[in-house]
Write an enzyme that holds these catalytic residues in place. Sequence first.
Site, short mmCIF file in Angstrom:
data_model
loop_
_atom_site.label_atom_id
_atom_site.label_comp_id
_atom_site.label_asym_id
_atom_site.label_seq_id
_atom_site.Cartn_x
_atom_site.Cartn_y
_atom_site.Cartn_z
N SER A 42 31.12 20.69 87.50
CA SER A 42 32.03 20.55 86.42
C SER A 42 31.49 20.11 85.13
O SER A 42 30.66 19.23 84.80
CB SER A 42 33.11 19.52 86.84
OG SER A 42 33.75 19.02 85.54
N GLY A 43 31.68 21.12 84.02
CA GLY A 43 31.33 20.72 82.76
C GLY A 43 31.95 19.47 82.04
O GLY A 43 31.21 18.89 81.37
N LEU A 44 33.28 19.33 82.38
CA LEU A 44 33.83 18.23 81.85
C LEU A 44 33.24 16.79 82.66
O LEU A 44 32.88 15.97 81.85
CB LEU A 44 35.37 18.07 82.45
CG LEU A 44 36.27 16.97 82.03
CD1 LEU A 44 36.05 16.67 80.53
CD2 LEU A 44 37.62 16.79 82.47
N ASP A 54 33.22 17.62 76.13
CA ASP A 54 33.10 18.84 76.73
C ASP A 54 33.23 19.81 75.67
O ASP A 54 34.02 20.72 75.79
CB ASP A 54 34.22 19.12 77.66
CG ASP A 54 34.13 19.99 78.86
OD1 ASP A 54 33.17 20.76 78.63
OD2 ASP A 54 34.99 20.34 79.38
N ASP A 81 29.87 25.49 86.55
CA ASP A 81 30.75 25.81 85.40
C ASP A 81 30.05 26.15 84.14
O ASP A 81 29.41 25.18 83.59
CB ASP A 81 31.71 24.65 85.16
CG ASP A 81 32.57 24.59 83.88
OD1 ASP A 81 32.60 25.58 83.22
OD2 ASP A 81 33.21 23.62 83.42
N ASP A 83 30.47 27.08 81.44
CA ASP A 83 31.21 27.39 80.01
C ASP A 83 31.55 28.85 79.52
O ASP A 83 32.03 29.75 80.29
CB ASP A 83 30.67 26.29 78.99
CG ASP A 83 30.87 24.87 79.55
OD1 ASP A 83 31.84 24.58 80.21
OD2 ASP A 83 30.21 24.11 78.86
N GLU A 110 33.76 31.49 81.07
CA GLU A 110 35.06 31.56 80.52
C GLU A 110 35.14 32.26 79.34
O GLU A 110 34.22 32.38 78.60
CB GLU A 110 35.61 30.14 80.49
CG GLU A 110 34.93 29.22 79.39
CD GLU A 110 35.50 27.86 79.69
OE1 GLU A 110 35.21 27.17 80.72
OE2 GLU A 110 35.73 27.27 78.76
N LYS A 116 32.76 25.72 73.17
CA LYS A 116 33.94 25.66 73.63
C LYS A 116 34.55 24.40 73.63
O LYS A 116 33.94 23.44 73.35
CB LYS A 116 33.93 26.31 75.14
CG LYS A 116 33.06 25.70 76.32
CD LYS A 116 33.10 24.08 76.49
CE LYS A 116 34.28 23.81 76.95
NZ LYS A 116 34.55 23.86 78.56
N ASN A 118 37.47 21.89 75.95
CA ASN A 118 38.14 21.61 77.30
C ASN A 118 39.33 22.43 77.28
O ASN A 118 40.09 22.21 76.17
CB ASN A 118 38.06 20.26 77.89
CG ASN A 118 38.85 20.26 79.11
OD1 ASN A 118 39.88 20.39 79.34
ND2 ASN A 118 37.89 20.27 80.26
N SER A 119 39.84 23.05 78.58
CA SER A 119 41.15 23.86 78.42
C SER A 119 42.21 22.96 78.11
O SER A 119 43.55 23.49 77.79
CB SER A 119 41.09 24.55 79.56
OG SER A 119 40.17 25.40 79.87
N ARG A 155 36.25 33.63 84.11
CA ARG A 155 37.43 32.69 84.09
C ARG A 155 38.21 33.15 82.98
O ARG A 155 37.81 33.39 81.71
CB ARG A 155 36.67 31.35 84.06
CG ARG A 155 37.90 30.31 83.52
CD ARG A 155 37.15 29.25 83.56
NE ARG A 155 38.12 27.85 82.78
CZ ARG A 155 37.61 26.57 82.82
NH1 ARG A 155 36.69 26.18 83.50
NH2 ARG A 155 38.18 26.00 81.91
N HIS A 186 42.88 30.21 85.22
CA HIS A 186 43.37 28.67 84.95
C HIS A 186 44.65 28.53 84.26
O HIS A 186 45.25 29.60 83.66
CB HIS A 186 42.19 28.17 83.89
CG HIS A 186 42.05 26.62 83.99
ND1 HIS A 186 42.72 25.85 85.06
CD2 HIS A 186 41.42 25.88 83.33
CE1 HIS A 186 42.38 24.75 84.65
NE2 HIS A 186 41.37 24.75 83.67
C1 SPV Z 1 35.84 21.76 84.52
O1 SPV Z 1 35.78 20.89 85.37
O2 SPV Z 1 34.88 21.30 83.30
C2 SPV Z 1 36.62 22.98 84.09
C3 SPV Z 1 37.58 22.79 84.42
O3 SPV Z 1 36.17 23.72 83.31
S1 SPV Z 1 38.91 22.14 83.32
O4 SPV Z 1 38.40 20.87 82.78
O5 SPV Z 1 40.06 22.09 84.04
O6 SPV Z 1 38.72 23.10 82.24
MG MG Z 2 34.87 22.95 82.24
#
Ligand code: SPV
Ligand code: MG
Length: 539
Positions: A42-44, A54, A81, A83, A110, A116, A118-119, A155, A186
């Site tokens: 996970s990027g986050l 992130d 992930d 990004d 994505e 980027k 975070n979503s 994504r 997502h």
């Molecule tokens: C992550 O886990 O970094 C994701 C999922 O990309 S989210 O945080 O929901 O964007």
């Molecule tokens: Mg991410």
Amino acid sequence: MKKTTKLRSMLTSNKLEFLMEAHSGLSARIAEEAGFQGLWGSGLSISASLGVRDNNEASWTQVLDVCEYMTDATSIPMLLDGDTGFGNFNNMRRLVKKLCQRGVAGVCIEDKIFPKTNSFLRGEQQPLADIEEFCGKIKAGLDARSDDDFCVLARVEAFIAGHGLKEALKRASAYHEAGADAILMHSKLSKPDEIISFMKEWGNRLPVVIVPTKYYSTPTPVFQEIGVSTVIWANHQLRASVAAMQEVTKTIFNEQSLLSVEEKVVSVKEIFRLQNDAELEEAEKLYLPAKEGTKAIILAAARGNGLDELTQDKPKAMLEIDGKPLLARSLDSLRAVGIHDISIVAGYAADSVQSLNVPTMINSKYETTGELASLWQAKDSLNGDCVIAYGDVLARQHVMGLLLENHGECAILVDGDLSDREDQYIGDFVVCSKPDSKHALTENVTLKKLTNGQRTNSKDATGEWIGFVKFSPKTSNLALEILTKMNASGDIQNASMLDLISEISKTIQIDVIYTRGGWIDVDDYAGLMRGQGFAGNTL
Ligand code: SPV
Ligand code: MG
């Protein structure tokens, strides 16, 4: 099966599959041990664990390095992930090339703009990538893979950015045509409505992966019913560890003590297990020149005072501490610090000691003789680096570890806190060159005097010897010479370890290693009672 092939078959399998978030080698290993078949890098979580946002604040090579720790630590595939691919198609090519080299099984990019966000942060202000440009990036990624099973996932952030189903479908279709291996759709809603509406229209053209962080209350079978391929549990190891770290550090800060957190944290032993220290131990046997390790001799011949009821068929050293014989716990403790060559001298009810399956010598005159007569029975083991221990004393591993870290000629473990010893308390009291203090850890403290008796008669004592002594090879030889002479003269019959240590101290400096607590002895009934609860699960 290669990790890439495994991930591919997870994405295409008919049953619902799961990827667990990991952000470090350790968390990756924990996910695998829990039973997960695949990981989500996970990027986050990776950025948060590095203490950054992130927002591509960690460079792509820094992320790559974390990935390498995760893939090295595990045998299951990882989907990274990626990004936005960290730039344009060209950055994507290089990313995929390096991910293939580092054993990552796939990457998900994505359709947003680098850098980027975070979503779940200001999603609707986030511009989406141009579809054609993003398709070029997917193709570049596919062309750059050195392994055809490496997966490139696309994504779709249309729902996140506030667009509707039409935009989501348009984008997913374009990415499908560009060759993506799967779509990650997502949504930030608390119900899976967007995902359900997409799945209805999508018609199973490509596997669909989802991240139900926000719609977490949806029963998992629903995902299977609507035809989802894979669910990503996206950040739960990170969030669990943050909760635990905050609680424990706050407690330690407030209490300035480790006491109440010990039960809440895993043992250091568990950390060693997760690091796979066992493999290193085996490898050392294979590759390091064989060196004689430290030996131990445990004196366990005496029955014990005032313990008649409990010692009908076993010596005091075999009494149970938290459900396991004290001597068995001592063996565990010695082995845990790397001592494997252990001999025991038994006497009273020697059979019960022999049941431990450790080389056992017998002092058959245990009733009329003392400690050195017992030690004499183990004279063949008294050589090299050698620890002598009492069978009725149990010390925690870290206390034993302190003794082993000493590389002087002779060292004894001393409890430097006598505050709870009443006047009548009988022990082996020592006077040392310095009392226990913070500085004692870094300074050399030596033994001045060692006597057995009541506390009231040892007012100048700086501590109590807890019954462990370690000899260097030179001191083991000297001890053997002393014992040989005593045996010849007959003095050995009633002599104690104190006599031996005093004799040694005439020619050899004896180092004192201070500890505070972390040990028990079961000399009598009161000691046995004090011992219960000592072992717990964190010896
Ligand atoms: C992550 O886990 O970094 C994701 C999922 O990309 S989210 O945080 O929901 O964007
Ligand atoms: Mg991410």
